[in-house]
Design an enzyme around this catalytic site. Structure first.
Site, PDB file in Angstrom:
ATOM      1  N   TYR A 132       0.849  -1.284  -0.044  1.00 45.98           N
ATOM      2  CA  TYR A 132      -0.012   0.013  -0.052  1.00 45.98           C
ATOM      3  C   TYR A 132       0.781   1.386   0.114  1.00 45.98           C
ATOM      4  O   TYR A 132       0.313   2.250  -0.059  1.00 45.98           O
ATOM      5  CB  TYR A 132      -0.901   0.025   1.268  1.00 45.98           C
ATOM      6  CG  TYR A 132      -2.217  -0.824   1.017  1.00 45.98           C
ATOM      7  CD1 TYR A 132      -2.143  -2.010   0.591  1.00 45.98           C
ATOM      8  CD2 TYR A 132      -3.537   0.138   0.958  1.00 45.98           C
ATOM      9  CE1 TYR A 132      -3.311  -2.842   0.176  1.00 45.98           C
ATOM     10  CE2 TYR A 132      -4.799  -0.701   0.763  1.00 45.98           C
ATOM     11  CZ  TYR A 132      -4.859  -1.949   0.371  1.00 45.98           C
ATOM     12  OH  TYR A 132      -5.778  -2.528   0.163  1.00 45.98           O
TER      13      TYR A 132
ATOM     14  N   LYS B  93       3.233 -14.706   3.176  1.00 50.71           N
ATOM     15  CA  LYS B  93       3.627 -15.541   2.171  1.00 50.71           C
ATOM     16  C   LYS B  93       4.925 -15.314   1.921  1.00 50.71           C
ATOM     17  O   LYS B  93       5.609 -15.197   1.013  1.00 50.71           O
ATOM     18  CB  LYS B  93       2.744 -14.569   0.729  1.00 50.71           C
ATOM     19  CG  LYS B  93       3.130 -15.315  -0.442  1.00 50.71           C
ATOM     20  CD  LYS B  93       1.920 -16.527  -0.611  1.00 50.71           C
ATOM     21  CE  LYS B  93       2.134 -17.162  -1.803  1.00 50.71           C
ATOM     22  NZ  LYS B  93       1.328 -18.334  -2.155  1.00 50.71           N
TER      23      LYS B  93
ATOM     24  N   ASP C 103      -2.724 -18.173   1.188  1.00 46.76           N
ATOM     25  CA  ASP C 103      -3.600 -18.859   0.368  1.00 46.76           C
ATOM     26  C   ASP C 103      -4.358 -20.072   0.964  1.00 46.76           C
ATOM     27  O   ASP C 103      -5.352 -20.165   0.834  1.00 46.76           O
ATOM     28  CB  ASP C 103      -2.822 -19.532  -0.979  1.00 46.76           C
ATOM     29  CG  ASP C 103      -1.550 -19.779  -0.718  1.00 46.76           C
ATOM     30  OD1 ASP C 103      -0.691 -19.645   0.282  1.00 46.76           O
ATOM     31  OD2 ASP C 103      -0.787 -20.237  -1.659  1.00 46.76           O
TER      32      ASP C 103
ATOM     33  N   ASP D 181      -6.481  -6.907   3.883  1.00 49.48           N
ATOM     34  CA  ASP D 181      -7.405  -6.189   2.994  1.00 49.48           C
ATOM     35  C   ASP D 181      -8.449  -7.212   2.495  1.00 49.48           C
ATOM     36  O   ASP D 181      -9.700  -7.161   2.414  1.00 49.48           O
ATOM     37  CB  ASP D 181      -6.917  -5.331   2.064  1.00 49.48           C
ATOM     38  CG  ASP D 181      -8.085  -4.520   1.325  1.00 49.48           C
ATOM     39  OD1 ASP D 181      -8.965  -3.880   1.812  1.00 49.48           O
ATOM     40  OD2 ASP D 181      -7.911  -4.644  -0.031  1.00 49.48           O
TER      41      ASP D 181
END
Ligand code: NAI
Length: 346
Positions: A130, A182, A216, A240
């Protein structure tokens, strides 16, 4: 504070926002008045409403008001996609260093696909993808042949949000914090976050269980068995996405509130956007903003009033079955407000 006690007025900024914002914020003001909330509002504009009234999506007087009050309730703001101005929500978070985004999701309308959901997602609010460091590389006359975007996570920022999450878990009687990352692919960017959050979590090992998931897999498990999650802490973009997913588990965006917390200011809002498709029709669900107002009441030490409003919302939705269209009902915004006001009189 007990019933009947007189509270000091609390100055706060009110940003009605764009699209459905003004209608649902107005609805929530009626509920707040009915519980005797102590807020004394300074009304200010932002977003498209700011452009229309002051020629600026984030007018100086809106910023000054939040600087003064350190507290705001905000309706959703429209952000043009692609070009146009940068997200005002992101600018507000940066301006006031609102580093923690707290998004609690709890089932209030039973009988959906998932019952008894109670998950709090804590999202790092200032770093990650962001930061908006993006550019294009032109090739062969195509100015947008290649797009490059960089993410940025810091040790200090990761430590601060992890500490916030574990402290939040202790303070609110939660049992477990799951770190979502991740780090198998974005080894530096989210590896740093994972490594730092783990170290912070070790310091709470006697009180809070720590767990970790790759984003995921986390998304899949949230759908298969959401009850295994308690508090989730993650980076900006993953937070988000996952918070919308979690909102879906409890009946959709109309039910999900969010708090943006910094050291000097806090801004409360719904997770959803300005819903231009239903704006002005009087059918928007005001519950997410009402729950955001409850978080704001908690924040200023009015937990009793927050509990009364949450209870009235739950009774109106659950016992009285007054639900807006997004929840499968037929009620208008004002019918839901009236049901809540009636419950507050009980
Ligand atoms: P959205 O959240 O506004 O709408 C998505 C879908 O959910 C729409 O079908 C809408 O009708 C429905 N919905 C949302 N809130 C609802 C409510 N309270 N009651 C009933 N139905 C509701 O997301 P979208 O369409 O992607 O974004 C619209 C605008 O909002 C964009 O400009 C976006 O940038 C902005 N936005 C602003 C946010 C904020 O100010 N915090 C957050 C998310 C988006």
């Amino acid at each position: 504070m007990g019933a009947g006690a007189v509270r000091k007025p609390v100055p706060a900024t009110l940003i009605p926002g764009d699209g459905i914002g003004p209608e649902i914020v107005e609805a929530v003001l009626q509920m707040l008045a009915a519980v005797g909330a102590p807020f004394v509002w300074e009304r200010r504009e932002a977003g498209m409403a700011g452009v229309e009234t002051a020629g600026d999506p984030l007018p100086a007087e809106t910023l000054e008001s939040i600087r003064r009050t350190g507290l705001a309730l905000k309706g959703p703001l429209t952000t043009p996609v692609g070009g146009g101005f940068r997200s005002i929500n992101v600018r507000l978070r940066e301006e006031f260093q609102l580093y923690a985004n707290v998004r609690p999701s709890r089932t209030m309308v039973p009988g959906g696909r998932f019952d008894d959901i109670d998950i709090v997602l804590i999202r790092e609010n200032l770093e990650g993808f962001y930061v908006g460091v993006e550019h294009y590389i032109p090739i062969d006359g195509d100015p947008h042949a290649v797009a490059i975007g960089s993410g940025l996570n810091t040790r200090a920022g990761s430590r601060r949000i992890a500490q916030f999450a574990f402290d939040y878990a202790v303070r609110t009687g939660r049992k477990k914090v799951t770190i979502v990352h991740k780090a198998n692919i974005l080894k530096a960017l989210t590896g740093l976050f994972l490594e730092t959050a783990r170290t912070v979590g070790e310091g709470y090992a006697d009180r809070i269980k720590m767990d970790e998931r790759i984003v995921d897999a986390c998304a899949m498990q949230l759908v298969l068995n959401p009850w295994q999650f308690d508090v989730i802490v993650t980076t900006n973009l993953f937070g988000d996405i996952l918070s919308d997913l979690i909102a879906g588990l409890i009946g959709g965006l109309g039910m999900a509130p969010g708090a943006n917390i910094g050291e000097k200011a806090a801004i409360f809002e719904a997770v959803h956007g300005s819903a231009p498709d239903i704006a002005g029709k009087g059918v928007a669900n005001p519950v997410a903003v009402a729950l955001a107002a409850c978080l704001m009441l908690d924040h200023v030490g009015c937990g009793d009033q927050a509990a009364r409003l949450r209870n009235a919302l739950e009774l109106a939705l659950k016992s009285d079955g007054v639900r807006t269209r997004d929840l499968g009902g037929t009620a208008t915004t004002s019918q839901l407000v009236n049901a809540v006001l009636l419950r507050l009189k009980d």
